[in-house]
Design a protein around this motif. Structure first.
Motif, PDB file in Angstrom:
ATOM      1  N   GLY A 183      54.985  43.276  40.596  1.00  0.00           N
ATOM      2  CA  GLY A 183      53.924  42.406  41.082  1.00  0.00           C
ATOM      3  C   GLY A 183      53.298  42.932  42.354  1.00  0.00           C
ATOM      4  N   ARG A 184      54.150  43.361  43.304  1.00  0.00           N
ATOM      5  CA  ARG A 184      53.651  43.856  44.583  1.00  0.00           C
ATOM      6  C   ARG A 184      52.905  45.176  44.440  1.00  0.00           C
ATOM      7  NH1 ARG A 184      59.477  42.623  47.048  1.00  0.00           N
ATOM      8  NH2 ARG A 184      59.817  42.410  44.811  1.00  0.00           N
ATOM      9  N   ALA A 185      53.488  46.113  43.680  1.00  0.00           N
ATOM     10  CA  ALA A 185      52.840  47.414  43.514  1.00  0.00           C
ATOM     11  C   ALA A 185      51.520  47.282  42.757  1.00  0.00           C
ATOM     12  CB  ALA A 185      53.775  48.379  42.779  1.00  0.00           C
ATOM     13  N   PHE A 186      51.523  46.437  41.713  1.00  0.00           N
ATOM     14  CA  PHE A 186      50.286  46.220  40.977  1.00  0.00           C
ATOM     15  C   PHE A 186      49.247  45.554  41.864  1.00  0.00           C
ATOM     16  CE2 PHE A 186      47.500  43.802  38.142  1.00  0.00           C
ATOM     17  CZ  PHE A 186      47.105  44.801  37.278  1.00  0.00           C
ATOM     18  N   GLY A 187      49.690  44.647  42.733  1.00  0.00           N
ATOM     19  CA  GLY A 187      48.759  44.013  43.657  1.00  0.00           C
ATOM     20  C   GLY A 187      48.081  45.016  44.564  1.00  0.00           C
ATOM     21  N   VAL A 188      48.851  45.986  45.070  1.00  0.00           N
ATOM     22  CA  VAL A 188      48.260  47.026  45.905  1.00  0.00           C
ATOM     23  C   VAL A 188      47.238  47.836  45.116  1.00  0.00           C
ATOM     24  CG1 VAL A 188      48.743  49.153  47.174  1.00  0.00           C
ATOM     25  CG2 VAL A 188      50.262  47.188  47.426  1.00  0.00           C
ATOM     26  N   ALA A 189      47.614  48.231  43.884  1.00  0.00           N
ATOM     27  CA  ALA A 189      46.725  49.053  43.068  1.00  0.00           C
ATOM     28  C   ALA A 189      45.433  48.325  42.733  1.00  0.00           C
ATOM     29  CB  ALA A 189      47.442  49.477  41.780  1.00  0.00           C
ATOM     30  N   VAL A 190      45.556  47.088  42.275  1.00  0.00           N
ATOM     31  CA  VAL A 190      44.371  46.338  41.870  1.00  0.00           C
ATOM     32  C   VAL A 190      43.550  45.914  43.075  1.00  0.00           C
ATOM     33  CG1 VAL A 190      43.551  44.294  40.649  1.00  0.00           C
ATOM     34  CG2 VAL A 190      45.469  45.587  39.751  1.00  0.00           C
ATOM     35  N   SER A 191      44.215  45.654  44.207  1.00  0.00           N
ATOM     36  CA  SER A 191      43.466  45.355  45.423  1.00  0.00           C
ATOM     37  C   SER A 191      42.526  46.496  45.757  1.00  0.00           C
ATOM     38  CB  SER A 191      44.429  45.122  46.592  1.00  0.00           C
ATOM     39  OG  SER A 191      45.215  43.979  46.382  1.00  0.00           O
ATOM     40  N   GLY A 192      43.049  47.707  45.634  1.00  0.00           N
ATOM     41  CA  GLY A 192      42.193  48.859  45.900  1.00  0.00           C
ATOM     42  C   GLY A 192      41.069  48.991  44.894  1.00  0.00           C
ATOM     43  N   LEU A 193      41.382  48.744  43.609  1.00  0.00           N
ATOM     44  CA  LEU A 193      40.350  48.848  42.568  1.00  0.00           C
ATOM     45  C   LEU A 193      39.221  47.853  42.804  1.00  0.00           C
ATOM     46  CD1 LEU A 193      42.378  49.340  39.262  1.00  0.00           C
ATOM     47  CD2 LEU A 193      40.832  50.965  40.334  1.00  0.00           C
ATOM     48  N   TYR A 194      39.593  46.594  43.028  1.00  0.00           N
ATOM     49  CA  TYR A 194      38.562  45.593  43.294  1.00  0.00           C
ATOM     50  C   TYR A 194      37.870  45.866  44.629  1.00  0.00           C
ATOM     51  CZ  TYR A 194      39.831  42.600  39.370  1.00  0.00           C
ATOM     52  OH  TYR A 194      40.048  42.094  38.117  1.00  0.00           O
ATOM     53  N   LEU A 229      43.105  58.724  42.345  1.00  0.00           N
ATOM     54  CA  LEU A 229      42.096  58.967  41.312  1.00  0.00           C
ATOM     55  C   LEU A 229      41.487  57.653  40.831  1.00  0.00           C
ATOM     56  CD1 LEU A 229      40.560  60.782  39.391  1.00  0.00           C
ATOM     57  CD2 LEU A 229      42.539  60.747  37.851  1.00  0.00           C
ATOM     58  N   LEU A 230      42.309  56.631  40.627  1.00  0.00           N
ATOM     59  CA  LEU A 230      41.794  55.331  40.187  1.00  0.00           C
ATOM     60  C   LEU A 230      40.746  54.795  41.155  1.00  0.00           C
ATOM     61  CD1 LEU A 230      45.042  53.503  38.994  1.00  0.00           C
ATOM     62  CD2 LEU A 230      43.111  54.115  37.552  1.00  0.00           C
ATOM     63  N   TRP A 231      41.085  54.770  42.423  1.00  0.00           N
ATOM     64  CA  TRP A 231      40.180  54.193  43.409  1.00  0.00           C
ATOM     65  C   TRP A 231      38.898  55.014  43.562  1.00  0.00           C
ATOM     66  CZ3 TRP A 231      44.164  52.838  47.846  1.00  0.00           C
ATOM     67  CH2 TRP A 231      44.978  51.788  47.409  1.00  0.00           C
ATOM     68  N   THR A 232      39.051  56.330  43.614  1.00  0.00           N
ATOM     69  CA  THR A 232      37.869  57.172  43.807  1.00  0.00           C
ATOM     70  C   THR A 232      36.941  57.118  42.601  1.00  0.00           C
ATOM     71  OG1 THR A 232      39.184  58.669  45.190  1.00  0.00           O
ATOM     72  CG2 THR A 232      37.078  59.499  44.373  1.00  0.00           C
ATOM     73  N   TRP A 242      40.588  40.640  47.284  1.00  0.00           N
ATOM     74  CA  TRP A 242      41.443  41.796  47.014  1.00  0.00           C
ATOM     75  C   TRP A 242      41.432  42.758  48.194  1.00  0.00           C
ATOM     76  CZ3 TRP A 242      44.766  42.098  43.104  1.00  0.00           C
ATOM     77  CH2 TRP A 242      44.545  41.313  41.969  1.00  0.00           C
ATOM     78  N   VAL A 243      40.296  42.885  48.864  1.00  0.00           N
ATOM     79  CA  VAL A 243      40.178  43.828  49.972  1.00  0.00           C
ATOM     80  C   VAL A 243      40.954  43.340  51.190  1.00  0.00           C
ATOM     81  CG1 VAL A 243      38.564  45.052  51.489  1.00  0.00           C
ATOM     82  CG2 VAL A 243      37.907  44.514  49.140  1.00  0.00           C
ATOM     83  N   VAL A 244      40.766  42.068  51.539  1.00  0.00           N
ATOM     84  CA  VAL A 244      41.322  41.566  52.794  1.00  0.00           C
ATOM     85  C   VAL A 244      42.738  41.018  52.663  1.00  0.00           C
ATOM     86  CG1 VAL A 244      39.034  41.033  53.695  1.00  0.00           C
ATOM     87  CG2 VAL A 244      40.284  39.278  52.457  1.00  0.00           C
ATOM     88  N   GLY A 245      43.148  40.661  51.432  1.00  0.00           N
ATOM     89  CA  GLY A 245      44.480  40.069  51.314  1.00  0.00           C
ATOM     90  C   GLY A 245      45.158  40.264  49.992  1.00  0.00           C
ATOM     91  N   GLY A 246      44.624  41.146  49.156  1.00  0.00           N
ATOM     92  CA  GLY A 246      45.193  41.330  47.831  1.00  0.00           C
ATOM     93  C   GLY A 246      46.671  41.651  47.813  1.00  0.00           C
ATOM     94  N   PRO A 247      47.123  42.673  48.556  1.00  0.00           N
ATOM     95  CA  PRO A 247      48.553  43.004  48.523  1.00  0.00           C
ATOM     96  C   PRO A 247      49.446  41.864  48.984  1.00  0.00           C
ATOM     97  CG  PRO A 247      47.286  44.818  49.455  1.00  0.00           C
ATOM     98  CD  PRO A 247      46.341  43.653  49.333  1.00  0.00           C
ATOM     99  N   VAL A 248      48.970  41.063  49.969  1.00  0.00           N
ATOM    100  CA  VAL A 248      49.767  39.935  50.447  1.00  0.00           C
ATOM    101  C   VAL A 248      49.791  38.819  49.404  1.00  0.00           C
ATOM    102  CG1 VAL A 248      49.974  38.156  52.222  1.00  0.00           C
ATOM    103  CG2 VAL A 248      49.301  40.480  52.852  1.00  0.00           C
ATOM    104  N   LEU A 249      48.604  38.477  48.869  1.00  0.00           N
ATOM    105  CA  LEU A 249      48.528  37.420  47.858  1.00  0.00           C
ATOM    106  C   LEU A 249      49.302  37.802  46.598  1.00  0.00           C
ATOM    107  CD1 LEU A 249      44.756  36.471  48.236  1.00  0.00           C
ATOM    108  CD2 LEU A 249      46.713  35.063  48.900  1.00  0.00           C
ATOM    109  N   ALA A 250      49.335  39.103  46.290  1.00  0.00           N
ATOM    110  CA  ALA A 250      50.016  39.551  45.080  1.00  0.00           C
ATOM    111  C   ALA A 250      51.524  39.356  45.146  1.00  0.00           C
ATOM    112  CB  ALA A 250      49.701  41.025  44.813  1.00  0.00           C
TER     113      ALA A 250
END
Length: 431
Positions: A360-371, A238-241, A71-79
């Protein structure tokens, strides 16, 4: 009016039965719960195995955090895969691949280094799967039904983690880790079959786009969608922090439990405390609070999620090994989990604010940051625990977290008035 015809602001909420009556929701919900249980079984088994072999808090934390690395290195791309291919196909293929890889991990005598490489490969399937599942949920359900379904899914996630953590702690004491890993492989195989039988075939959302596409362009689109909406930016921050500091204890759970005088069974119980609190808190949010009311309670819930982390670290540091100290820490982490229910209303607000073709893309960015922040938090905690007691690391994380979320909460409050209408105008029209 909400998407399901309920007047805005009305206290009535769809029942759980009404949500489960939606045929496609059942496999989305059930397979996610099943796979999560299997994942936690495998994660605890590997964490215990590494800590037993190396006696290193850092290596134990690295093992726990490794599944977050993709998720850190490629989450937004993989999403972006969730928007480039039919979402039902993304879900099924991801589960089949994970079933095969985890089965390879279960081969007895596999070297530790190979196990970790396979774990990383398994984790690469998570970004497209999670992004496709979240986006498909928004296609299948709408309005308050979607809000209730999201709350149910988040609650199920926490309950599955409780079952997985506690079950893993007990199983690791009597079974070889290979058996636990094989059980995880079976959950992925069952999930793939269930999804194949229960989901409607839909075309890829990206097929409606005009002009040539690429994963890089679509990744940038997902980032731009979030960046141009201040409300989404405030939610993401807020989610990430908040997640960065509320989950620190999980990353160093093995040395923390060891410092309290516990073993593998106690490790499972300690890991389950926070998810159990989130399960109960999530049920309250899902059934009795509307999305708007729950969002107004977010600042209070954020504080409740962090104060127990600080207190748990202080108790563990001052009391030392013993049953009483262990139970006190578990109870505090449980209360912190109740507070973590603030994730549910922000999750709903975020996903519903994004246009359908970008979900899909926006959620990928959000969850990439969370993970990503969970992984970085675990690694940072493991590194610090090499030099100071794990309990001290937990206490410091709770204190810093309380300070760090203040500007995030202020930013969220500033974006709330007068912004909701613009978000609805930019969002999808679900029919």
């Amino acid at each position: 009016m909400t998407g399901d015809g309920t007047p805005a602001g009305a206290p009535a909420r769809p029942s759980f039965r009404a949500v489960f009556a939606v045929r496609e929701f059942r496999p989305l919900f059930g397979t996610y719960t099943l796979s999560t249980i299997g994942d936690e079984l495998a994660r605890v088994a590997l964490t215990v195995l590494v800590y037993q072999r190396t006696d290193s808090p850092l290596l134990s934390a690295i093992t726990f955090a490794l599944s977050f690395l993709p998720w850190v290195v490629g989450g937004p791309v993989l999403a972006t895969i969730a928007d480039r291919f039919p979402r039902h196909r993304v879900l099924i293929v991801s589960d089949v691949v994970r079933a095969v890889l985890v089965a390879l991990m279960a081969v007895p005598g596999t070297p530790l280094a190979v196990l970790l490489v396979l774990l990383l490969a398994v984790s690469l399937c998570a970004p497209p799967f999670e992004s496709a599942r979240s986006a498909l949920m928004a296609d299948v359900l709408e309005g308050e039904r979607y809000a209730v379904a999201t709350s149910l899914t988040n609650t199920s996630l926490q309950l599955a983690q409780v079952v997985g953590f506690v079950g893993a702690g007990a199983l690791v004491t009597v079974l070889d880790p290979s058996v636990v890993l094989l059980a995880d492989a079976v959950t992925f195989a069952v999930s793939a079959v269930w999804l194949s039988a229960g989901l409607q075939r839909r075309p890829a959302p990206a097929e409606a786009d005009e002009g040539p596409t690429s994963v890089w362009r679509e990744t940038a689109e997902g980032l731009r969608v979030i960046g141009r909406l201040p409300r989404l930016t405030a939610i993401i921050t807020l989610l990430w922090t908040g997640v960065l500091f509320t989950n620190v204890a999980e990353g160093i759970a093995a040395p923390l439990t060891d410092g309290l005088g516990g073993g593998a069974t106690q490790l499972g119980v300690l890991l389950a405390a926070n998810p159990l609190g989130q399960t109960i808190g999530g049920l309250v949010v899902a059934r009795f609070l509307g999305t708007a009311r729950a969002e107004r309670l977010v600042p209070a819930m954020v504080v409740v999620s962090l104060v127990p982390v600080l207190l748990a670290g202080l108790v563990a540091l001052s009391a030392g090994p013993g049953r009483g100290a262990f139970l006190a820490v578990v109870a505090l982490l449980f209360v912190g989990g109740l507070g973590c229910s603030w994730l549910i209303p922000l999750n709903v607000a975020f996903v519903q604010a994004v246009p359908a073709q970008f979900r899909g893309r926006a959620f990928g960015v959000a969850v990439s940051g969370l993970y990503g922040v969970q992984g970085l938090g675990a690694l940072g905690a493991g590194l610090a625990a090499e030099e100071v007691p794990a309990a001290a690391v937990v206490a410091v994380a709770g204190g810093i977290g309380l300070v760090a979320v203040v500007p995030c909460l202020l930013g969220l409050a500033r974006t709330r008035p007068g912004v909701a209408g613009r978000h609805r105008a930019a969002g999808p029209s679900v029919s």
